[in-house]
Design an enzyme around this catalytic site. Structure first.
Site, short mmCIF file in Angstrom:
data_model
loop_
_atom_site.label_atom_id
_atom_site.label_comp_id
_atom_site.label_asym_id
_atom_site.label_seq_id
_atom_site.Cartn_x
_atom_site.Cartn_y
_atom_site.Cartn_z
N ASN A 13 0.86 -1.19 0.00
CA ASN A 13 0.00 0.00 0.00
C ASN A 13 0.90 1.24 0.00
O ASN A 13 1.48 1.58 1.03
CB ASN A 13 -0.89 -0.04 1.26
CG ASN A 13 -1.74 1.20 1.40
OD1 ASN A 13 -1.83 2.02 0.49
ND2 ASN A 13 -2.37 1.34 2.56
N TRP A 14 0.99 1.89 -1.15
CA TRP A 14 1.89 3.05 -1.26
C TRP A 14 1.26 4.32 -0.68
O TRP A 14 1.90 5.36 -0.66
CB TRP A 14 2.29 3.27 -2.73
CG TRP A 14 3.21 2.22 -3.28
CD1 TRP A 14 3.76 1.16 -2.61
CD2 TRP A 14 3.69 2.12 -4.63
NE1 TRP A 14 4.55 0.41 -3.45
CE2 TRP A 14 4.52 0.98 -4.70
CE3 TRP A 14 3.50 2.87 -5.79
CZ2 TRP A 14 5.16 0.58 -5.87
CZ3 TRP A 14 4.14 2.47 -6.97
CH2 TRP A 14 4.97 1.35 -7.01
N LYS A 15 0.02 4.24 -0.28
CA LYS A 15 -0.69 5.39 0.32
C LYS A 15 -0.47 6.64 -0.54
O LYS A 15 -0.51 6.56 -1.76
CB LYS A 15 -0.23 5.60 1.77
CG LYS A 15 -0.27 4.32 2.58
CD LYS A 15 -0.15 4.57 4.05
CE LYS A 15 -0.08 3.24 4.79
NZ LYS A 15 -0.25 3.36 6.22
N HIS A 100 -9.77 0.89 4.68
CA HIS A 100 -8.49 1.14 5.35
C HIS A 100 -8.71 2.11 6.52
O HIS A 100 -9.50 3.05 6.42
CB HIS A 100 -7.47 1.72 4.36
CG HIS A 100 -6.09 1.75 4.94
ND1 HIS A 100 -5.68 2.72 5.81
CD2 HIS A 100 -5.06 0.89 4.81
CE1 HIS A 100 -4.43 2.47 6.18
NE2 HIS A 100 -4.03 1.36 5.59
N GLU A 102 -7.04 4.51 7.68
CA GLU A 102 -6.80 5.93 7.43
C GLU A 102 -8.01 6.58 6.78
O GLU A 102 -8.30 7.75 6.99
CB GLU A 102 -5.52 6.10 6.59
CG GLU A 102 -4.28 5.86 7.46
CD GLU A 102 -3.02 5.53 6.71
OE1 GLU A 102 -3.03 5.51 5.47
OE2 GLU A 102 -2.01 5.25 7.39
N GLU A 172 -5.50 -5.06 10.38
CA GLU A 172 -4.54 -3.99 10.63
C GLU A 172 -4.95 -3.24 11.90
O GLU A 172 -5.82 -2.36 11.85
CB GLU A 172 -4.51 -3.01 9.44
CG GLU A 172 -4.10 -3.66 8.13
CD GLU A 172 -3.49 -2.65 7.16
OE1 GLU A 172 -2.39 -2.93 6.68
OE2 GLU A 172 -4.11 -1.61 6.91
N GLY A 178 1.52 2.54 10.63
CA GLY A 178 2.38 3.71 10.47
C GLY A 178 3.00 4.22 11.75
O GLY A 178 3.53 5.33 11.80
N SER A 215 3.00 -1.74 10.42
CA SER A 215 4.45 -1.65 10.69
C SER A 215 5.20 -2.94 10.40
O SER A 215 6.12 -3.32 11.14
CB SER A 215 4.68 -1.19 12.14
OG SER A 215 4.13 0.09 12.33
N GLY A 236 2.76 -0.98 4.34
CA GLY A 236 2.65 0.42 3.94
C GLY A 236 4.04 1.03 3.73
O GLY A 236 4.70 0.79 2.73
N GLY A 237 4.50 1.78 4.74
CA GLY A 237 5.75 2.54 4.63
C GLY A 237 6.92 1.75 4.03
O GLY A 237 7.61 2.24 3.13
P1 PGA Z 1 2.40 0.56 7.63
O1 PGA Z 1 0.97 0.61 6.92
O2 PGA Z 1 3.10 -0.67 7.14
O3 PGA Z 1 3.10 1.82 7.21
O4 PGA Z 1 2.15 0.50 9.10
C1 PGA Z 1 0.22 -0.54 6.69
C2 PGA Z 1 -1.05 -0.17 5.96
O5 PGA Z 1 -1.57 0.92 6.22
O6 PGA Z 1 -1.55 -0.92 5.14
#
Ligand code: PGA
Length: 253
Positions: A13-15, A100, A102, A172, A178, A215, A236-237
């Site tokens: 997930n490149w957000k 998600h 976020e 998640e 994050g 994470s 994500g990150g």
């Molecule tokens: P993260 O994000 O690995 O940066 O914690 C995971 C996600 O939001 O899918």
């Protein structure tokens, strides 16, 4: 690990971390490194809506799927700023993230919105990747399982699941997304077992694929994948740089 068809799911997930150029550079670098990615890894990338099409062209050539991070549930019309699931399907997508944390927290998406999006994603011929998870407060109050159950019921109650369509849920924990905080692998796998049980009641004909997210990095990915109920991870990150992504891929061997 609960491998599905012998495959381990590594979803990225490149957000909103990468702009158009950055996304294309990373997609090309991943495509060039594809030979080093074991055939047992099933990879999908979720870039920004802006870069999805060119990224999909590059990754599609090497057998990597793409999908949007969000969709709108109406196919077409006066919905300024939105992009529908049907449009993403026509642009070559296979998956779509939905629910998600976020989006639930920052864009105030509720369970009803998530349900409408899930149905639209299925109707468009895409596979939803439903994200569920509890907040820090819910965990501290002992309400993690209940919170996840409500999210699952709302998304899947009496839903008609197309035959042969994968059913993917990413657990998640909101407090781990994050933040660098991680859920104990045994606890994540316990939650995954509960999710599978719920799905067996809600969508009895489906064989769920459960991913962990929050994470995930090269130094912890394996600990999640050892769980009996875990088929992969949503990253994500650490998926937004070639080096950290390939470290994750390589740590699987
Ligand atoms: P993260 O994000 O690995 O940066 O914690 C995971 C996600 O939001 O899918």
């Amino acid at each position: 690990m609960a491998k599905r068809n012998g495959q381990c799911y590594l979803f990225a997930n490149w957000k909103m971390y990468l702009d158009y150029d950055d996304s294309n550079i990373l997609a090309n670098a991943i495509a060039a490194a594809k030979k080093k990615i074991p055939a047992t890894v099933k990879m999908a990338v979720f870039p920004s809506a802006l870069s999805l099409y060119p990224v999909g062209q590059v990754l599609g050539d090497v057998g990597i799927s793409v999908g949007p991070q969000n969709v709108y549930w109406v196919d077409k019309g006066g919905y300024t700023g939105e992009v529908s699931a049907v449009m993403y399907k026509a642009a070559g997508c296979e998956y779509a993230l939905v629910g998600h944390s976020e989006r639930r927290l920052q864009m105030r998406e509720n369970n009803h919105d998530v349900r409408q999006k899930t149905e639209a994603i299925l109707a468009a011929g895409l596979t939803p990747v439903l994200c569920v998870g509890e907040t820090k407060e819910e965990r501290e109050d002992g309400k993690a399982d209940t919170s996840i159950e409500i999210q699952l019921r709302s998304a899947f109650h009496e839903i008609v699941w197309p035959k042969d369509r994968e059913l993917i849920v990413a657990y998640e924990p909101v407090w781990a997304v994050g933040t660098g905080l991680t859920c104990e692998p045994q606890e994540a796998d316990r939650i995954h077992a509960g999710i599978k049980k719920m799905i067996s009641l809600l969508v009895p004909n489906a064989e769920p694929v459960i991913l962990y997210g929050g994470s995930v990095k090269a130094d912890n990915v394996k600990s999640y994948l050892t769980g009996d109920n875990t088929s992969g991870v949503l990253v994500g990150g650490a998926s937004t740089k070639l080096e950290s992504w390939m470290e994750i891929v390589n740590s699987l061997e």
